[in-house]
Design a protein around this motif. Sequence first.
Motif, PDB file in Angstrom:
ATOM      1  N   ILE A   1       7.959  -4.040  12.756  1.00  0.00           N
ATOM      2  CA  ILE A   1       8.125  -3.328  11.482  1.00  0.00           C
ATOM      3  C   ILE A   1       6.778  -2.825  10.973  1.00  0.00           C
ATOM      4  O   ILE A   1       6.651  -1.688  10.508  1.00  0.00           O
ATOM      5  N   ALA A   2       5.755  -3.684  11.068  1.00  0.00           N
ATOM      6  CA  ALA A   2       4.409  -3.298  10.626  1.00  0.00           C
ATOM      7  C   ALA A   2       3.904  -2.099  11.415  1.00  0.00           C
ATOM      8  O   ALA A   2       3.267  -1.198  10.857  1.00  0.00           O
ATOM      9  N   LEU A   3       4.175  -2.079  12.719  1.00  0.00           N
ATOM     10  CA  LEU A   3       3.726  -0.965  13.552  1.00  0.00           C
ATOM     11  C   LEU A   3       4.371   0.340  13.119  1.00  0.00           C
ATOM     12  O   LEU A   3       3.720   1.388  13.083  1.00  0.00           O
ATOM     13  N   TYR A   4       5.646   0.293  12.770  1.00  0.00           N
ATOM     14  CA  TYR A   4       6.344   1.502  12.326  1.00  0.00           C
ATOM     15  C   TYR A   4       5.717   2.052  11.037  1.00  0.00           C
ATOM     16  O   TYR A   4       5.468   3.257  10.911  1.00  0.00           O
ATOM     17  N   ILE A   5       5.434   1.162  10.090  1.00  0.00           N
ATOM     18  CA  ILE A   5       4.801   1.605   8.847  1.00  0.00           C
ATOM     19  C   ILE A   5       3.375   2.071   9.103  1.00  0.00           C
ATOM     20  O   ILE A   5       2.905   3.058   8.507  1.00  0.00           O
ATOM     21  N   LEU A   6       2.685   1.382  10.014  1.00  0.00           N
ATOM     22  CA  LEU A   6       1.307   1.755  10.330  1.00  0.00           C
ATOM     23  C   LEU A   6       1.237   3.149  10.944  1.00  0.00           C
ATOM     24  O   LEU A   6       0.277   3.895  10.704  1.00  0.00           O
ATOM     25  N   VAL A   7       2.249   3.517  11.708  1.00  0.00           N
ATOM     26  CA  VAL A   7       2.312   4.875  12.256  1.00  0.00           C
ATOM     27  C   VAL A   7       2.316   5.897  11.119  1.00  0.00           C
ATOM     28  O   VAL A   7       1.617   6.917  11.165  1.00  0.00           O
ATOM     29  N   GLY A   8       3.100   5.623  10.075  1.00  0.00           N
ATOM     30  CA  GLY A   8       3.129   6.524   8.926  1.00  0.00           C
ATOM     31  C   GLY A   8       1.796   6.616   8.227  1.00  0.00           C
ATOM     32  O   GLY A   8       1.376   7.701   7.795  1.00  0.00           O
ATOM     33  N   VAL A   9       1.079   5.503   8.120  1.00  0.00           N
ATOM     34  CA  VAL A   9      -0.242   5.493   7.481  1.00  0.00           C
ATOM     35  C   VAL A   9      -1.253   6.271   8.329  1.00  0.00           C
ATOM     36  O   VAL A   9      -2.074   7.040   7.808  1.00  0.00           O
TER      37      VAL A   9
ATOM     38  N   ALA B   1       0.817  -1.217   0.000  1.00  0.00           N
ATOM     39  CA  ALA B   1       0.000   0.000   0.000  1.00  0.00           C
ATOM     40  C   ALA B   1       0.849   1.265   0.000  1.00  0.00           C
ATOM     41  O   ALA B   1       0.513   2.248  -0.662  1.00  0.00           O
ATOM     42  N   VAL B   2       1.954   1.241   0.731  1.00  0.00           N
ATOM     43  CA  VAL B   2       2.754   2.459   0.907  1.00  0.00           C
ATOM     44  C   VAL B   2       3.802   2.630  -0.185  1.00  0.00           C
ATOM     45  O   VAL B   2       4.022   3.749  -0.673  1.00  0.00           O
ATOM     46  N   PHE B   3       4.436   1.531  -0.610  1.00  0.00           N
ATOM     47  CA  PHE B   3       5.585   1.653  -1.505  1.00  0.00           C
ATOM     48  C   PHE B   3       5.340   1.139  -2.922  1.00  0.00           C
ATOM     49  O   PHE B   3       5.944   1.653  -3.864  1.00  0.00           O
TER      50      PHE B   3
ATOM     51  N   ALA C   1      -7.403   2.111  12.703  1.00  0.00           N
ATOM     52  CA  ALA C   1      -5.964   1.874  12.617  1.00  0.00           C
ATOM     53  C   ALA C   1      -5.277   2.149  13.951  1.00  0.00           C
ATOM     54  O   ALA C   1      -4.318   1.462  14.319  1.00  0.00           O
ATOM     55  N   GLY C   2      -5.771   3.151  14.682  1.00  0.00           N
ATOM     56  CA  GLY C   2      -5.197   3.450  15.987  1.00  0.00           C
ATOM     57  C   GLY C   2      -5.405   2.318  16.982  1.00  0.00           C
ATOM     58  O   GLY C   2      -4.481   1.940  17.713  1.00  0.00           O
ATOM     59  N   LEU C   3      -6.606   1.744  16.999  1.00  0.00           N
ATOM     60  CA  LEU C   3      -6.886   0.614  17.891  1.00  0.00           C
ATOM     61  C   LEU C   3      -6.039  -0.599  17.520  1.00  0.00           C
ATOM     62  O   LEU C   3      -5.507  -1.299  18.399  1.00  0.00           O
ATOM     63  N   ILE C   4      -5.908  -0.845  16.230  1.00  0.00           N
ATOM     64  CA  ILE C   4      -5.093  -1.980  15.773  1.00  0.00           C
ATOM     65  C   ILE C   4      -3.635  -1.772  16.169  1.00  0.00           C
ATOM     66  O   ILE C   4      -2.958  -2.702  16.627  1.00  0.00           O
ATOM     67  N   SER C   5      -3.140  -0.550  16.020  1.00  0.00           N
ATOM     68  CA  SER C   5      -1.738  -0.283  16.356  1.00  0.00           C
ATOM     69  C   SER C   5      -1.480  -0.478  17.845  1.00  0.00           C
ATOM     70  O   SER C   5      -0.390  -0.931  18.235  1.00  0.00           O
ATOM     71  N   VAL C   6      -2.467  -0.161  18.686  1.00  0.00           N
ATOM     72  CA  VAL C   6      -2.300  -0.358  20.130  1.00  0.00           C
ATOM     73  C   VAL C   6      -2.155  -1.840  20.450  1.00  0.00           C
ATOM     74  O   VAL C   6      -1.289  -2.243  21.249  1.00  0.00           O
ATOM     75  N   THR C   7      -2.995  -2.691  19.831  1.00  0.00           N
ATOM     76  CA  THR C   7      -2.912  -4.133  20.103  1.00  0.00           C
ATOM     77  C   THR C   7      -1.597  -4.715  19.582  1.00  0.00           C
ATOM     78  O   THR C   7      -1.015  -5.600  20.207  1.00  0.00           O
TER      79      THR C   7
ATOM     80  N   TRP D   1      -0.432  12.395   1.100  1.00  0.00           N
ATOM     81  CA  TRP D   1      -0.175  12.484   2.534  1.00  0.00           C
ATOM     82  C   TRP D   1       0.688  11.328   3.025  1.00  0.00           C
ATOM     83  O   TRP D   1       1.411  11.478   4.015  1.00  0.00           O
ATOM     84  N   ILE D   2       0.626  10.197   2.373  1.00  0.00           N
ATOM     85  CA  ILE D   2       1.548   9.110   2.695  1.00  0.00           C
ATOM     86  C   ILE D   2       2.979   9.544   2.395  1.00  0.00           C
ATOM     87  O   ILE D   2       3.898   9.304   3.183  1.00  0.00           O
ATOM     88  N   TYR D   3       3.148  10.193   1.248  1.00  0.00           N
ATOM     89  CA  TYR D   3       4.470  10.710   0.887  1.00  0.00           C
ATOM     90  C   TYR D   3       4.967  11.696   1.941  1.00  0.00           C
ATOM     91  O   TYR D   3       6.091  11.576   2.458  1.00  0.00           O
ATOM     92  N   PHE D   4       4.125  12.667   2.300  1.00  0.00           N
ATOM     93  CA  PHE D   4       4.536  13.668   3.290  1.00  0.00           C
ATOM     94  C   PHE D   4       4.767  13.026   4.653  1.00  0.00           C
ATOM     95  O   PHE D   4       5.720  13.373   5.376  1.00  0.00           O
ATOM     96  N   SER D   5       3.908  12.065   5.011  1.00  0.00           N
ATOM     97  CA  SER D   5       4.030  11.411   6.311  1.00  0.00           C
ATOM     98  C   SER D   5       5.360  10.684   6.457  1.00  0.00           C
ATOM     99  O   SER D   5       6.043  10.812   7.488  1.00  0.00           O
ATOM    100  N   PHE D   6       5.756   9.949   5.431  1.00  0.00           N
ATOM    101  CA  PHE D   6       6.986   9.163   5.566  1.00  0.00           C
ATOM    102  C   PHE D   6       8.241  10.021   5.427  1.00  0.00           C
ATOM    103  O   PHE D   6       9.283   9.671   5.995  1.00  0.00           O
TER     104      PHE D   6
END
Length: 233
Positions: free
Chosen positions: A133-141, A29-31, A107-113, A173-178
């Motif tokens: 690793i997934a959590l780090y990318i999810l933060v960017g999303v 999705a991101v790259f 996405a926030g709830l999923i990232s917490v778990t 916004w994905i571009y700017f976020s990362f």
Amino acid sequence: MSCIQRLADRVAPLRKASMAALLVLLVIAVFVAPFFTERNSPMGRIAQDLLLSLILLTGVVTATERPKASVLIALVALVAIAVRGASWVFPADLTLALRDETTLLAAGLISVTIAMSVFAPGKVTFDRIHGAIALYILVGVIWAEAYQLVSILLHKAFHSATLDQNSESVSTWIYFSFTTLTTAGYGDIVPVAPQARSLANLEALIGQLYPAIVLARLVSLHSTGGSPGEDKP
């Protein structure tokens, strides 16, 4: 045994592969997807909506390790997916902000778990590493959705001479976020509103601290008896 617990037991085999699947979907999705689709094109939007929906569903599976929380997460994720689908039918000015809000919450709830699984006591497994690793990318999303929401609610929250900030596509916004998360900061999009600047500052701080914290935690777990690739008992 409760119905929730029985359901969690049934999806346990899926949960074992869910972290790796979530990581693969996030990478695509991101790259990958933005590389092969044009910004603001119908195909690009279809790919984004499909991938984000799959990410939320996979995130729900990862959350079944905590059965009580997984019910709430599943409901919020389904609402987010439904709103995303409705945005194809109803005007964007009615659904775009709601789409970002529901996706942010899910996405926030999923990232917490995921964070609870990554930083919990136990052995260092490939599942835990995939989750980190997934959590780090999810933060960017998550921050990409937050930036888009701020740009919708606050006029001229960002300044850019080259990019379309009012687009329904989240790729901008994905571009700017990362670039913010990695502190690359090319300067083609500049946060102007105080809310946008606060979000950017917080994301940059997370981008600096998260790798160090995760590395320290995994090293600590390994030194207490865990080893990479070893499954939980």
